[in-house]
Design a protein around this motif. Structure first.
Motif, PDB file in Angstrom:
ATOM      1  N   TYR A 575       8.836  19.714  40.724  1.00 13.20           N
ATOM      2  CA  TYR A 575       9.614  18.481  40.749  1.00 13.20           C
ATOM      3  C   TYR A 575       9.186  17.567  41.903  1.00 13.20           C
ATOM      4  O   TYR A 575       9.869  16.628  42.245  1.00 13.20           O
ATOM      5  CB  TYR A 575      11.108  18.801  40.892  1.00 13.20           C
ATOM      6  N   ILE A 601      11.412  14.079  42.709  1.00  9.96           N
ATOM      7  CA  ILE A 601      12.398  13.329  41.894  1.00  9.96           C
ATOM      8  C   ILE A 601      13.819  13.389  42.459  1.00  9.96           C
ATOM      9  O   ILE A 601      14.658  12.562  42.148  1.00  9.96           O
ATOM     10  CB  ILE A 601      12.401  13.827  40.431  1.00  9.96           C
ATOM     11  N   ILE A 611      23.251  23.046  39.872  1.00  9.32           N
ATOM     12  CA  ILE A 611      21.918  23.612  39.631  1.00  9.32           C
ATOM     13  C   ILE A 611      21.798  25.070  40.067  1.00  9.32           C
ATOM     14  O   ILE A 611      20.897  25.772  39.634  1.00  9.32           O
ATOM     15  CB  ILE A 611      20.805  22.778  40.328  1.00  9.32           C
ATOM     16  N   GLU A 616      21.722  26.137  34.306  1.00  9.02           N
ATOM     17  CA  GLU A 616      22.036  24.733  34.594  1.00  9.02           C
ATOM     18  C   GLU A 616      20.784  24.013  35.059  1.00  9.02           C
ATOM     19  O   GLU A 616      20.077  24.488  35.956  1.00  9.02           O
ATOM     20  CB  GLU A 616      23.135  24.631  35.664  1.00  9.02           C
ATOM     21  N   ARG A 617      20.550  22.867  34.464  1.00  8.53           N
ATOM     22  CA  ARG A 617      19.376  22.095  34.838  1.00  8.53           C
ATOM     23  C   ARG A 617      19.784  20.644  35.028  1.00  8.53           C
ATOM     24  O   ARG A 617      20.721  20.168  34.397  1.00  8.53           O
ATOM     25  CB  ARG A 617      18.312  22.180  33.731  1.00  8.53           C
ATOM     26  N   VAL A 619      17.444  18.273  34.768  1.00 11.67           N
ATOM     27  CA  VAL A 619      16.403  17.472  34.105  1.00 11.67           C
ATOM     28  C   VAL A 619      16.405  17.796  32.613  1.00 11.67           C
ATOM     29  O   VAL A 619      16.963  18.808  32.194  1.00 11.67           O
ATOM     30  CB  VAL A 619      15.004  17.803  34.678  1.00 11.67           C
ATOM     31  N   GLY A 626      11.308  24.931  31.862  1.00  7.59           N
ATOM     32  CA  GLY A 626      12.087  25.788  32.766  1.00  7.59           C
ATOM     33  C   GLY A 626      13.320  26.323  32.061  1.00  7.59           C
ATOM     34  O   GLY A 626      13.777  25.761  31.068  1.00  7.59           O
ATOM     35  N   GLY A 628      16.214  27.142  33.907  1.00 12.29           N
ATOM     36  CA  GLY A 628      17.439  26.917  34.692  1.00 12.29           C
ATOM     37  C   GLY A 628      17.939  28.194  35.309  1.00 12.29           C
ATOM     38  O   GLY A 628      19.149  28.383  35.469  1.00 12.29           O
TER      39      GLY A 628
END
Ligand code: ADP
Length: 667
Positions: A575, A601, A611, A616-617, A619, A626, A628
């Motif tokens: 990222y 980012i 996150i 949990e993501r 993006v 990915g 998460g």
């Protein structure tokens, strides 16, 4: 002469008083009275006659010296205007003096009877009660015609008065006896324990003088154990200070004193509502105490039990987070149980909200549904159950179930009484929502995982395919080695993914075990890992700045430590937008602090907490691959080390992930 009469009269009065005080019957007293008058004047015969209830005839005759036939005839003769001396005196209420019976018109019907009895004169005085009512007559007969002297008139007047007084005395005595009897009946038949205490030794001693049956029944004490005993000898020692204080108060104030006494008695522990009344002698000195006790043991027990059940109900409502309410149409009164106030977070001292005002508690949509349900129940006499969402306030989201029913209707079918409950279901609702979110996340995860696993697998298959193809044909070693390397890389990637997935299942099931070793050198571990990333970092056009304090060693699990670092650095790379990456490790007190910083980012503030959760993501799955899982695994490991992990990030500017690990991790 006068003196003799006085002495005789004194003697007579004393005699009558003696008879009265000896409780002699009326007969004896009247006979004595007649004898006295007859003795005073031996030529007289006296009579005392009493009228019957209807005042028509004489019914009682006291005349010991009149002939029997005469006495027997008297009760059969009516009184009247000319009915002899007594009959006329009784009828008119006036004294009648007949000097010569044989020649007196009043005696016409009884002349012969008088003659036969040898009676010639008769003076009769009516005996009157205080209110003037004629009770009978007192009469003096003579065997010769004779007119009274003034003194004689006085005598018969006095005699009649005396008879009236004696009668009154008897009447009073009877009334007193009846009252006493009634009292003793109350005393004896009372269901309340009663007792009489004598006060002795100038108030130092209280002694039981009398007790009723109820006293025995209530206390379980025997009469012998109580009568003539002091309170100390009878009552339990614990009661004495109270009883003494209350008795003393009754004595000193002269008033009734009430108190509650709990006493262990032979019949069991009793609770009595007690009243003591001081009793005074004629000088106003309190000499006795009358006690009466209502046995309220049972009432108290019921009261206590009621209180207990009320407390239980309040507790049960509290545990269930379920309040109850009632509404009475007649008085338009609403009652809320305590729990309703708790559930709605309202002041328990405030009045229940009228129904219309409850609109402010719920969202508009919920309120409309509730109103419709209540109106329907009112119209049909039925019941309702409605899920409600609370209006959002500082307490956060709230959900309730409102239930209600019409309990009673009037003959016209209008509801008289409604009752219902309100239950707080916020927790359940939140759980449901979480569950829904978790299910959604799971579905999403499966989709992502499938995709993630498929990508390297396809590449791996392709690589293997080209290797096979290469082996069939002629291919130089270098090319083959590069293809094998590529296949291996994809294999590694797959392995890493699968490891992560396995970690999720095992950590999720609470199975993460740390293999702690002393002197794990975090500094060199970090140096090695970063070295491995050098190529990738260069490929991404990025650079790595390292600031690693040497020889930070501790009691750690090397493999897990590596996982933490790898996840953070690979995220920074993934990222980091190809911008420089920094890795810092330093010691701070008893902790090691690792920082991985990028200028990529970034993560918006609302997502920063999330996150670290599983799957949990922040993006979209299309822009970055990915599962998460990396940060979740980091957090689980760091927590197992008793450490902390956090992020500071600004969107589009970059993120810094920090890990604080105690050097002596207590795994
Ligand atoms: P994954 O990277 O597989 O999605 P992680 O648990 O490692 O899973 O990360 C969770 C989410 O956190 C990522 O999807 C990403 O949105 C965000 N994230 C993690 N590290 C960074 C970072 N260095 N910069 C920006 N976002 C990050």
């Amino acid at each position: 002469m006068e003196k003799t009469v006085d002495t005789q009269q004194d003697h007579f009065v004393n005699l009558i008083l003696k008879l009265l005080s000896n409780d002699e019957p009326l007969d004896t007293i009247f006979k004595t009275l007649i004898e006295f008058f007859e003795e005073q004047n031996p030529s007289t015969i006296c009579s005392i006659l009493f009228l019957d209830k209807n005042k028509k005839r004489f019914e009682k005759v006291y005349a010991p010296h009149l002939p029997d036939f005469y006495n027997q005839a008297l009760p059969h003769l009516d009184i009247g205007e000319s009915a002899g001396s007594c009959g006329t005196a009784a009828y008119t209420g006036k004294r009648v003096v007949v000097v010569d019976i044989q020649n007196d018109p009043l005696w016409v019907p009884y002349r012969d009877m008088a003659k036969a009895a040898n009676l010639a004169a008769c003076w009769s005085q009516p005996i009157k009660a205080q209110n003037g009512e004629v009770l009978g007559t007192f009469a003096i007969y003579y065997v010769e015609p004779r007119a009274p002297l003034e003194r004689d008139i006085k005598t018969i007047e006095q005699a009649a008065n005396l008879v009236a007084i004696i009668l009154k005395y008897f009447e009073n005595r009877k009334a007193a006896e009846q009252a006493k009897e009634r009292l003793s009946l109350i005393y004896e038949s009372s269901i309340d324990a009663m007792w009489l205490i004598a006060i002795e030794d100038e108030g130092k001693t209280y002694r039981f003088k009398s007790i009723n049956d109820a006293f025995i029944a209530v206390t379980g004490l025997t009469r012998a154990a109580v009568l003539e005993k002091t309170i100390e000898e009878v009552l339990p020692p614990t009661s004495i200070p109270l009883v003494r204080a209350k008795y003393a108060e009754a004595v000193s104030t002269g008033h009734v004193v009430d108190y509650l006494e709990v006493a262990p008695l032979p019949s069991g522990v009793k609770v009595g509502q007690i009243r003591v009344k001081p009793i005074k002698d004629e000088n106003g000195v309190v000499i006795k105490i009358l006690g009466i006790a209502e046995d309220i043991t049972e009432r108290k027990r019921i009261d206590d039990r009621l209180k207990e059940s009320e407390a239980d109900l309040i507790y049960a409502q509290h545990v269930a987070q379920l309040g109850s309410w009632k509404w009475e149409a007649k008085t338009d009164t609403v009652h809320w149980s305590q729990e309703i106030y708790n559930i709605l977070n309202l002041d328990p001292k405030s009045a229940p909200l009228p129904f219309v005002e409850q609109s402010k508690l719920y969202t508009e949509e919920s309120w409309n549904r509730l109103k419709a349900a209540v109106e329907h129940a009112m119209a049909t006499g039925g019941s309702y159950e409605v899920d409600l969402e609370g209006r959002l306030n500082a307490q956060g989201p709230r959900w309730y179930v409102a239930r209600g029913a019409v309990l009673e209707k009037d003959p016209q079918g209008h509801p008289i009484r409604l009752a219902g409950t309100l239950q707080n279901i916020t927790e359940r609702k939140l759980l449901e929502n979480n569950l829904k979110a978790a299910l959604n996340a799971r579905d999403e995860f499966i989709a992502v995982a499938t995709h993630e696993l498929k990508t390297p697998l396809t590449t791996l298959q392709l690589a293997l395919y080209s290797i096979v193809k290469g082996l069939e044909g002629t291919i130089d070693k270098e090319k083959l080695a590069s293809r094998v390397e590529k296949a291996k890389l994809q294999g590694d990637r797959l392995e890493a993914l699968i490891k992560n997935l396995l970690d999720v299942t095992s950590i999720g099931a609470g199975k993460m075990r740390l293999e702690l070793k002393p002197d794990v050198n975090f500094s060199s571990l970090l140096q090695n890992i970063t070295k491995k990333y050098e190529d990738d970092i260069a490929k991404a056009g990025s650079s790595l700045l390292k600031n690693i304090e040497p020889n930070i060693t501790g009691l750690w699990d090397e493999f897990r430590l590596e996982q933490v670092v790898t996840n953070l650095i690979s995220n920074a790379l993934k990222y980091g937008n190809g911008k420089p990456i920094e890795v810092h490790l330093r010691r701070s007190g008893q902790n090691a602090i690792l920082e991985v910083r990028d200028q990529g980012i970034g993560i918006s503030e609302d997502k920063q907490k999330k996150i670290f959760e599983r799957f949990e993501r922040a993006v979209s799955e299309t822009s970055y691959s990915g599962l998460g899982l990396g940060l979740w695994i980091v957090k689980e490991i760091v927590t197992a080390f008793n450490g902390k992990v956090w992020v500071k990030s600004t969107l589009n500017k970059g993120s810094t992930f920090s890990v604080e690990l105690p050097i002596k991790a207590q795994g």
